[in-house]
Design a protein around this motif. Structure first.
Motif, PDB file in Angstrom:
ATOM      1  N   UNK A 144      11.602  28.306  10.170  1.00 45.63           N
ATOM      2  CA  UNK A 144      12.244  27.546   9.289  1.00 45.63           C
ATOM      3  C   UNK A 144      13.528  27.619   8.983  1.00 45.63           C
ATOM      4  N   UNK A 145      13.984  28.920   8.879  1.00 50.64           N
ATOM      5  CA  UNK A 145      14.966  28.650   8.488  1.00 50.64           C
ATOM      6  C   UNK A 145      16.037  28.983   9.902  1.00 50.64           C
ATOM      7  N   UNK A 146      15.802  28.853  11.252  1.00 53.36           N
ATOM      8  CA  UNK A 146      16.955  28.317  12.110  1.00 53.36           C
ATOM      9  C   UNK A 146      16.414  26.937  12.492  1.00 53.36           C
ATOM     10  N   UNK A 147      15.541  26.426  11.830  1.00 51.39           N
ATOM     11  CA  UNK A 147      15.963  25.598  12.719  1.00 51.39           C
ATOM     12  C   UNK A 147      17.166  24.272  12.591  1.00 51.39           C
ATOM     13  N   UNK A 148      17.114  23.756  13.042  1.00 48.32           N
ATOM     14  CA  UNK A 148      18.790  22.659  13.228  1.00 48.32           C
ATOM     15  C   UNK A 148      19.560  21.856  12.926  1.00 48.32           C
ATOM     16  N   UNK A 149      17.982  21.632  11.776  1.00 47.07           N
ATOM     17  CA  UNK A 149      18.303  20.157  10.639  1.00 47.07           C
ATOM     18  C   UNK A 149      19.576  20.251  10.538  1.00 47.07           C
ATOM     19  N   UNK A 150      20.476  19.169  10.683  1.00 47.56           N
ATOM     20  CA  UNK A 150      21.452  18.543   9.631  1.00 47.56           C
ATOM     21  C   UNK A 150      21.804  17.819   9.554  1.00 47.56           C
ATOM     22  N   UNK A 151      23.154  17.088   8.375  1.00 41.61           N
ATOM     23  CA  UNK A 151      24.050  15.936   8.699  1.00 41.61           C
ATOM     24  C   UNK A 151      24.790  16.067   9.695  1.00 41.61           C
ATOM     25  N   UNK A 152      24.722  14.998  10.351  1.00 41.29           N
ATOM     26  CA  UNK A 152      26.077  15.303  11.821  1.00 41.29           C
ATOM     27  C   UNK A 152      26.053  13.714  12.348  1.00 41.29           C
ATOM     28  N   UNK A 153      26.959  12.422  11.941  1.00 36.14           N
ATOM     29  CA  UNK A 153      27.472  11.879  12.529  1.00 36.14           C
ATOM     30  C   UNK A 153      27.026  10.415  11.503  1.00 36.14           C
ATOM     31  N   UNK A 154      27.462  10.574  10.870  1.00 33.49           N
ATOM     32  CA  UNK A 154      26.341   9.794   9.112  1.00 33.49           C
ATOM     33  C   UNK A 154      25.053   9.775   9.408  1.00 33.49           C
ATOM     34  N   UNK A 155      24.157  10.656   9.859  1.00 36.13           N
ATOM     35  CA  UNK A 155      23.089  10.845   9.566  1.00 36.13           C
ATOM     36  C   UNK A 155      22.618  11.938   9.731  1.00 36.13           C
ATOM     37  N   UNK A 156      20.468  12.331   9.063  1.00 40.75           N
ATOM     38  CA  UNK A 156      20.591  13.480   9.470  1.00 40.75           C
ATOM     39  C   UNK A 156      19.918  13.575  10.884  1.00 40.75           C
ATOM     40  N   UNK A 157      20.488  14.953  11.488  1.00 42.57           N
ATOM     41  CA  UNK A 157      19.463  15.168  12.843  1.00 42.57           C
ATOM     42  C   UNK A 157      18.315  16.597  13.077  1.00 42.57           C
ATOM     43  N   UNK A 158      18.164  16.560  14.058  1.00 42.02           N
ATOM     44  CA  UNK A 158      17.022  17.120  15.065  1.00 42.02           C
ATOM     45  C   UNK A 158      15.758  17.780  13.133  1.00 42.02           C
ATOM     46  N   UNK A 159      15.163  16.760  12.330  1.00 41.78           N
ATOM     47  CA  UNK A 159      15.021  16.756  11.227  1.00 41.78           C
ATOM     48  C   UNK A 159      13.477  16.992  12.026  1.00 41.78           C
ATOM     49  N   UNK A 160      12.736  16.319  12.811  1.00 44.06           N
ATOM     50  CA  UNK A 160      11.142  17.002  12.542  1.00 44.06           C
ATOM     51  C   UNK A 160      10.836  17.606  13.663  1.00 44.06           C
ATOM     52  N   UNK A 161      10.064  18.581  12.896  1.00 47.15           N
ATOM     53  CA  UNK A 161       9.689  19.915  13.679  1.00 47.15           C
ATOM     54  C   UNK A 161       8.060  18.680  14.368  1.00 47.15           C
ATOM     55  N   UNK A 162       8.503  19.102  15.322  1.00 41.29           N
ATOM     56  CA  UNK A 162       7.732  19.311  16.575  1.00 41.29           C
ATOM     57  C   UNK A 162       6.083  20.460  16.781  1.00 41.29           C
ATOM     58  N   UNK A 163       5.590  20.203  16.598  1.00 39.27           N
ATOM     59  CA  UNK A 163       4.141  21.289  17.060  1.00 39.27           C
ATOM     60  C   UNK A 163       3.608  20.102  17.253  1.00 39.27           C
TER      61      UNK A 163
END
Length: 657
Positions: free
Chosen positions: A539-558
């Motif tokens: 989870x420490x390297x999971x690429x969730x971030x704020x980009x283009x006005x909103x959060x992206x890469x948020x869902x942890x798809x296990x």
């Protein structure tokens, strides 16, 4: 600390626990510090202070040490000190996971603690043990001498390793523009970092990172620490028995672990505080003093103390050095007990501490310069493997040393708790060493302190014999005043007590008591240090971030096909407690001792099989579908929860940047 202020060992919970595994299963303990400063010692200290102040005034300046003594007065002796965030509600997991029930609300406030953290501080103490004998440098390893004593401590063995000397030039400056030897400016060269060949501690840690199993990493680091002595030989002949001296002839052996450059960088970071993280000390003419001002330890003040002959003890180097943090976080899994450290920087020709013994197993790693050491056997049986450290001792109390040596960079000195020791610098070199410590309050007696109260509680609940009343007249024939009386009633009373004590073993929840010890250990632990590869898979390297006005890469798809494993084998512990099944973990611990409350998740009992499955499968990956939960939804929910807490990693990255 004031004269009457006690020092404390780590707090252990005294309240008994209620366990479902009925046959498997501890309070603040204060220990007063002995001794006020003898009148003659105080007089000498006052004379020394007056002479120093007069000298400084003649020179037109006052050093930090002189200023401190003017404000604090002479004779301030050191008193030896001892020293779960609530996860938010989870949307995707079922409520029955009971995520987030914890014992605290998060981090403790940033308030300097009153005492140094236990096991990360070198403390003093005494004992009677077999005499250890320092042998000539040429002596073979097997030439140990065993001498009689109740503690059956084997003799110390000095090892001379015929290793090639590091051909690299000394780190201290030389030449016409060089600073005086032992000055802070000269020392800042420190040991050179490991080169491209992967040498030193940095290279060692890189090699260890390639091992899949954290238990193997810990064993290999322990082997490296003792080399060339085999761990089995060390444990059989020296551990808790006798000192060990290893001469390596390799000044770069510990390169990259910690240096005077790192010491100076910690001071310049602005987060080191006197008393909390740094002690300024001196020992001269039998007088041991601590010169800590209040507030932040700024480089100008600290180095001025040093130039005036004061030693510097950094109490928690792992909080300031990522390498020391990494080193200790691996080693703690080998000991199964908190691994701590202090670093000690001593000016040439001085001594910073009085003779004393400690309540920890001590490994002294000489990082820079050299230091003259004397080690003495315990003086009495009560001082063998003591529970607490000693007060400062006088030279008259010591007798003859069983080992006397000069440690040089790359050397190792080990001595068990209870062995008296003192170290002083030779006139021609400064000394920087790190003391790695473990096994504070980790004895059979400490374990029984947790076990026996729980066993008695269980017996009271389940056996009426423990609830029956005492004889009405027992006060008439029992007690010290009646101890010499011959009375059949006394005999019967003693036999009854003995019978109940023997029967108590049947109610001892041994496994649950071990789990409670493990719970305390996990709270003591440093958090794991992740490699770059491990970060990518966690989870420490999971690429969730704020980009283009909103959060992206948020869902942890296990999914059911995702392969997972524990980050480390020793980072979790299941405990069955009155409130339910708790999973304690270390991934959110602080590098500062007990800055955070214990971290745990509350689970329903049906999830315990899955936790045990993950433990038994480590270091192999297993698919989420194979977790022994009732439904696929529960399997994915549990795996996602553990991934989000940093407990699980995946075989492949869950998302690509």
């Amino acid at each position: 600390m004031t004269k009457d202020e006690p020092f404390c060992c780590p707090p252990y919970h005294r309240h008994p626990w209620n366990v479902s595994f009925r046959r498997q299963a501890g309070g603040d303990v204060l220990h007063p510090v002995a001794g006020a400063l003898p009148a003659e010692a105080a007089a000498r200290g006052g004379a020394v202070m007056a002479a120093m102040v007069a000298e400084q005034r003649e020179l037109g300046r006052l050093s930090a040490l002189a200023v401190y003594r003017l404000v604090a007065g002479a004779g301030r002796m050191e008193r030896r000190r001892r020293g779960a965030p609530l996860p938010a509600g989870r949307k995707r997991a079922k409520a029955r996971l009971r995520r987030g029930r914890a014992g605290g609300s998060g981090s403790k406030p940033e308030v300097p603690p009153p005492a140094a953290p236990p096991s990360r501080v070198e403390l003093p103490v005494e004992l009677p043990v077999e005499a250890a004998v320092e042998l000539p440098v040429e002596a073979p390893v097997e030439a140990a001498v065993e001498l009689p004593v109740e503690a059956s401590v084997e003799a110390a063995v000095e090892l001379l390793v015929e290793a090639p000397v590091d051909p690299r030039p000394e780190a201290t400056a030389t030449g016409p523009d060089a600073k005086p030897r032992g000055s802070p400016e000269a020392m800042l060269g420190g040991p050179r970092p490991a080169g491209e060949d992967g040498g030193g501690v940095s290279g060692l840690l890189r090699r260890l990172a390639r091992l899949e199993d954290s238990r193997q990493r810990a064993a290999e680091l322990f082997r490296w620490l003792l080399a060339p002595v085999a761990p089995a030989e060390f444990l059989g002949r020296h551990w808790e028995r006798a000192p060990l001296l290893v001469r390596r002839g390799d000044p770069g052996y510990y390169a990259g672990l910690f240096s005077t450059v790192d010491f100076d960088a910690a001071l310049r970071g602005g987060k080191v505080h006197f008393g909390t993280h740094l002690d300024v000390t001196s020992y001269a003419e039998g007088v041991r003093e601590t010169h800590n001002p209040s507030g932040r330890a700024l480089p100008a003040v600290v180095w001025d103390f040093y130039q005036n002959g004061c030693s510097l003890r950094l109490l928690c180097p792992q909080a300031f050095s990522p390498t020391v943090w990494h080193f200790l976080s691996i080693l703690q899994e080998q000991f199964g007990s908190m691994a701590g450290a202090n670093t000690y920087l001593t000016p040439p020709g001085t001594q910073g501490f009085a003779p004393h013994y400690d309540d920890i197993e001590a490994f002294v790693l000489q990082l820079e310069g050299k230091k003259h050491w004397r080690v003495y056997r315990p003086r009495t049986g009560a001082e063998v493997l003591p529970q607490f450290s000693s007060a400062n001792l006088t030279q008259a109390e010591l007798g003859e040393p069983v080992l006397e040596t000069v440690l040089e960079a790359g050397d190792l000195l080990y001595f068990p708790r209870g062995f008296i020791h003192q170290g002083d610098c030779l006139p021609d070199a400064h000394s920087l060493h790190i003391t790695v410590s473990s096994y504070q309050r980790n004895s059979w007696g400490d374990f029984l302190e947790k076990l026996l109260p729980a066993a008695l509680q269980m017996a009271l609940e389940e056996d009426v014999e423990y609830r029956r009343g005492l004889p009405m007249d027992y006060l008439r024939y029992m007690g010290v005043a009646n101890s010499d009386t011959v009375d059949a009633r006394r005999t019967a009373f003693v036999e009854k007590v003995q019978s109940l004590i023997k029967k108590l073993v049947d109610y001892a929840p041994i496994d649950a008591a071990v789990d409670q010890r493990a719970k305390s250990f996990l709270h003591d632990c440093l958090p794991p240090v992740l490699t770059q590869s491990e970060k990518t898979l966690s989870v420490y390297g999971f690429p969730a971030r704020w980009q283009d006005g909103g959060p992206c890469n948020v869902d942890i798809l296990i999914t059911k096909d995702t392969e997972v494993r524990l980050l480390r084998h020793g980072i979790i512990r299941l405990c069955n407690e009155e409130a339910g099944v708790m999973l304690y973990y270390t991934t959110e611990n602080s590098r500062v001792y007990h800055k955070e409350e214990p971290k745990f998740l509350e689970l329903d009992p049906e999830y315990t099989d899955s936790i045990e499955f993950l433990l038994s499968s480590y270091p192999n990956h297993v698919s989420v579908a194979n977790l022994p939960c009732e439904t696929l939804e529960e399997k994915i929910s549990l795996a996602t929860l553990l991934f989000e807490k940093g407990i699980l990693t995946t075989k492949k990255p869950l998302a690509k940047v």
